[in-house]
Scaffold this motif. Structure first.
Motif, PDB file in Angstrom:
ATOM      1  N   ILE A  48       0.838  -1.204   0.000  1.00 11.54           N
ATOM      2  CA  ILE A  48       0.000   0.000   0.000  1.00 11.54           C
ATOM      3  C   ILE A  48       0.867   1.246   0.000  1.00 11.54           C
ATOM      4  O   ILE A  48       1.797   1.369   0.793  1.00 11.54           O
ATOM      5  CB  ILE A  48      -0.925   0.027   1.229  1.00 11.54           C
ATOM      6  N   TYR A 104      -1.705  -1.106  -4.087  1.00 11.49           N
ATOM      7  CA  TYR A 104      -2.801  -0.167  -3.876  1.00 11.49           C
ATOM      8  C   TYR A 104      -2.232   1.215  -3.572  1.00 11.49           C
ATOM      9  O   TYR A 104      -1.151   1.340  -2.996  1.00 11.49           O
ATOM     10  CB  TYR A 104      -3.695  -0.603  -2.708  1.00 11.49           C
ATOM     11  N   ALA A 117      -8.090  -1.989   1.630  1.00 15.20           N
ATOM     12  CA  ALA A 117      -7.311  -3.018   0.941  1.00 15.20           C
ATOM     13  C   ALA A 117      -8.004  -4.370   1.003  1.00 15.20           C
ATOM     14  O   ALA A 117      -8.029  -5.118   0.022  1.00 15.20           O
ATOM     15  CB  ALA A 117      -5.909  -3.104   1.538  1.00 15.20           C
TER      16      ALA A 117
END
Length: 258
Positions: A111, A191, A210
């Motif tokens: 992320i 992400y 997520a």
């Protein structure tokens, strides 16, 4: 004289109609050829290449995800029945590779956060603090300075808690869109989330977002509600949430990127 001009106009109109029909027919043929090529390429990828690489157990889940994404993009082409540039772009990224499709174990489910900032070091500190309090901390934070104030001392305080990539716009006050694009280009995480320096992120936001994205391969983007701090509201929470409207989005952005 008038009759002759009318006849010439009719002839020209017929020529234009025939030419347009020919162009449309040609495009349909090209789209069908493209679909056949994509189908063949996908068959080779899924049935020949993937089984070989699957010998490594650590890559199996990653390839299953990629296969689902490829099938999803092909369905977009089939359902639209037209030359969908976005679908073809997405498919080519899935097949031939790109920043967001690395199949290494390290990049799986990573992320990143893009944070533009402009002359608000105090707010920046609060925003970064909200990232350190995440139940699932980001793997990389791209802080893009679009102002003229030095923020190095603020960033140094978070060096041990966050992996921060320090960036800047070519010229101060280039705008938040320029800053966000610079941050976006710098990240290669699975992400990417956006957080402005004057906003805070709820502690479980990254983990929940997520997790939600990973459950459905057809979903590429999501956004949530916001709790806005309005000095005039002392007893009622000012929640801000706009239902998704694709037609409205094509006319102008109505979703806050936070």
């Amino acid at each position: 004289m008038v009759d002759r001009e009318i006849e010439q106009s009719k002839t020209l109109g017929n020529m234009i109609d025939k030419h347009s029909d020919a162009v449309v027919d040609s495009m349909k043929v090209e789209v069908e050829k493209l679909k056949e090529q994509i189908s063949l390429l996908t068959d080779v990828l899924i049935n020949k290449i993937v089984p070989v690489i699957r010998k490594s157990e650590s890559f199996e889940a990653s390839f299953e995800k990629t296969k689902g994404q490829i099938i999803h993009e092909i369905m977009k082409l089939s359902e639209s029945g037209r030359f969908d540039r976005q679908a073809i772009h997405d498919l080519s990224v899935r097949v031939f590779g790109g920043k967001d499709t690395s199949l290494t174990k390290e990049s799986l489910q990573t992320i990143g956060v893009v944070m533009p900032t402009c002359d608000r070091p105090g707010n920046l500190r609060s925003a970064l603090t909200s990232l350190t309090e995440q139940t699932r901390k980001p793997d990389k934070v791209a802080v893009v300075n679009d102002g003229s104030v030095d923020i190095s001392s603020v960033l140094e305080d978070f060096a041990h808690d966050l992996s921060i990539l320090v960036l800047a716009t070519p010229e101060p006050y280039s705008g938040s869109s320029v800053a966000r694009n610079i941050g976006l280009e710098s990240l290669n995480t699975s992400y990417i989330a956006f957080l402005d320096d004057d906003n805070l992120m709820f502690p479980s936001w990254l983990e929940k977002a997520a997790g939600f994205l990973s459950k459905d391969e057809k979903i590429d983007i999501l956004y949530g509600a916001q709790l806005r701090d309005d000095a005039q509201l002392t007893t009622v929470k000012n929640w801000f949430f706009e239902p998704f409207d694709f037609q409205r989005l094509k006319q102008g952005n109505f979703i806050d990127l936070n």
